[in-house]
Design a protein around this motif. Structure first.
Motif, PDB file in Angstrom:
ATOM      1  N   GLY A  88      44.304  57.021  43.197  1.00 40.28           N
ATOM      2  CA  GLY A  88      43.639  57.898  42.240  1.00 40.28           C
ATOM      3  C   GLY A  88      43.447  57.285  40.872  1.00 40.28           C
ATOM      4  N   GLU A  89      44.131  56.187  40.575  1.00 43.05           N
ATOM      5  CA  GLU A  89      43.927  55.488  39.305  1.00 43.05           C
ATOM      6  C   GLU A  89      43.033  54.282  39.552  1.00 43.05           C
ATOM      7  N   TYR A  90      42.492  53.747  38.472  1.00 45.65           N
ATOM      8  CA  TYR A  90      41.500  52.685  38.614  1.00 45.65           C
ATOM      9  C   TYR A  90      42.090  51.288  38.469  1.00 45.65           C
ATOM     10  N   ILE A  91      41.568  50.399  39.292  1.00 49.64           N
ATOM     11  CA  ILE A  91      41.857  48.968  39.195  1.00 49.64           C
ATOM     12  C   ILE A  91      40.630  48.328  38.562  1.00 49.64           C
ATOM     13  N   GLU A  92      40.870  47.479  37.572  1.00 47.42           N
ATOM     14  CA  GLU A  92      39.765  46.846  36.867  1.00 47.42           C
ATOM     15  C   GLU A  92      39.917  45.329  36.929  1.00 47.42           C
ATOM     16  N   GLY A  93      38.789  44.643  36.898  1.00 44.46           N
ATOM     17  CA  GLY A  93      38.815  43.193  36.889  1.00 44.46           C
ATOM     18  C   GLY A  93      37.609  42.634  36.171  1.00 44.46           C
ATOM     19  N   THR A  94      37.820  41.550  35.439  1.00 43.49           N
ATOM     20  CA  THR A  94      36.742  40.850  34.751  1.00 43.49           C
ATOM     21  C   THR A  94      36.820  39.388  35.134  1.00 43.49           C
ATOM     22  N   LEU A  95      35.735  38.870  35.656  1.00 40.36           N
ATOM     23  CA  LEU A  95      35.652  37.467  36.058  1.00 40.36           C
ATOM     24  C   LEU A  95      34.599  36.791  35.205  1.00 40.36           C
ATOM     25  N   ALA A  96      34.962  35.668  34.596  1.00 38.91           N
ATOM     26  CA  ALA A  96      34.042  34.942  33.720  1.00 38.91           C
ATOM     27  C   ALA A  96      34.014  33.472  34.108  1.00 38.91           C
ATOM     28  N   VAL A  97      32.835  32.892  34.104  1.00 41.48           N
ATOM     29  CA  VAL A  97      32.663  31.458  34.319  1.00 41.48           C
ATOM     30  C   VAL A  97      31.743  30.914  33.232  1.00 41.48           C
ATOM     31  N   ARG A  98      31.871  29.626  32.981  1.00 38.29           N
ATOM     32  CA  ARG A  98      31.036  28.995  31.961  1.00 38.29           C
ATOM     33  C   ARG A  98      29.582  29.033  32.400  1.00 38.29           C
ATOM     34  N   SER A  99      28.728  29.353  31.476  1.00 40.89           N
ATOM     35  CA  SER A  99      27.296  29.450  31.760  1.00 40.89           C
ATOM     36  C   SER A  99      26.654  28.066  31.796  1.00 40.89           C
ATOM     37  N   THR A 100      25.617  27.945  32.600  1.00 40.41           N
ATOM     38  CA  THR A 100      24.840  26.708  32.621  1.00 40.41           C
ATOM     39  C   THR A 100      23.672  26.862  31.650  1.00 40.41           C
ATOM     40  N   PRO A 101      23.091  25.754  31.189  1.00 40.67           N
ATOM     41  CA  PRO A 101      21.921  25.869  30.310  1.00 40.67           C
ATOM     42  C   PRO A 101      20.764  26.532  31.048  1.00 40.67           C
TER      43      PRO A 101
END
Length: 132
Positions: A88-101
Motif C-alpha cells: 500500500g505504500e510507494y516504492i520510488e526509483g530514479t535512474l540517471a545516465v550521462r547524456s550523449t551529445p
C-alpha cells in the motif's frame, strides 16, 4: 574565395546530413534503455517477494546497462527505496545516465550548455510486499 566558401558550406551541410541523425538515434536509444531497465526493475522491486530495491535488483540494472547497452559504469547513478516498504505504500526509483551529445556543431550556434548533462527517469509503484 567564392569556391572556398561553397566547399566549406558543402562540407558542413554534408556532415550534418550524414552524422546528425546518428547522434539523435544514439541519444534516443540510451533514453529508452534507461526507461525500460527502470520499469523492469521497479516491477521486481514492488513484487511481494521484495518490497524494495534490493542490491541484486540494483546490480542487475547496472549490468544490463553496461553489457547490453554498453554504458560506462561510472555514468550510471541510481537512487531509490532500499528499505522494506509495506503493501500500500510507494516504492520510488530514479535512474540517471550521462547524456550523449545531440548536436554535431552545438558550439557553432552559441548554445553549448543547452543540453541536459544526464538522462534521468523516475518511476513510482505501489508495493505488494506483506510486512509481518
Amino acid at each position: 574565395m567564392k569556391a572556398a566558401l561553397v566547399e566549406m558550406l558543402t562540407v558542413y551541410i554534408l556532415m550534418l546530413l550524414l552524422f546528425q541523425p546518428v547522434l539523435h538515434d544514439i541519444y534516443s536509444t540510451r533514453a529508452n534503455a534507461v526507461e525500460l531497465v527502470l520499469d523492469s526493475a521497479i516491477q521486481k522491486a514492488a513484487s511481494s517477494d521484495n518490497g524494495r530495491f534490493t542490491p541484486e535488483i540494483i546490480e542487475e540494472m547496472r549490468l544490463t546497462l553496461e553489457h547490453t547497452f554498453l554504458l560506462d559504469p561510472g555514468d550510471i547513478r541510481f537512487f531509490g527505496t532500499t528499505t522494506l516498504t509495506p503493501r500500500g505504500e510507494y516504492i520510488e526509483g530514479t535512474l540517471a545516465v550521462r547524456s550523449t551529445p545531440r548536436w554535431l556543431f552545438r558550439e557553432l550556434f552559441g548554445a553549448p550548455d543547452r543540453e541536459p548533462p544526464e538522462i534521468v527517469r523516475y518511476a513510482k509503484q505501489m508495493s505488494e510486499a506483506p510486512v509481518r
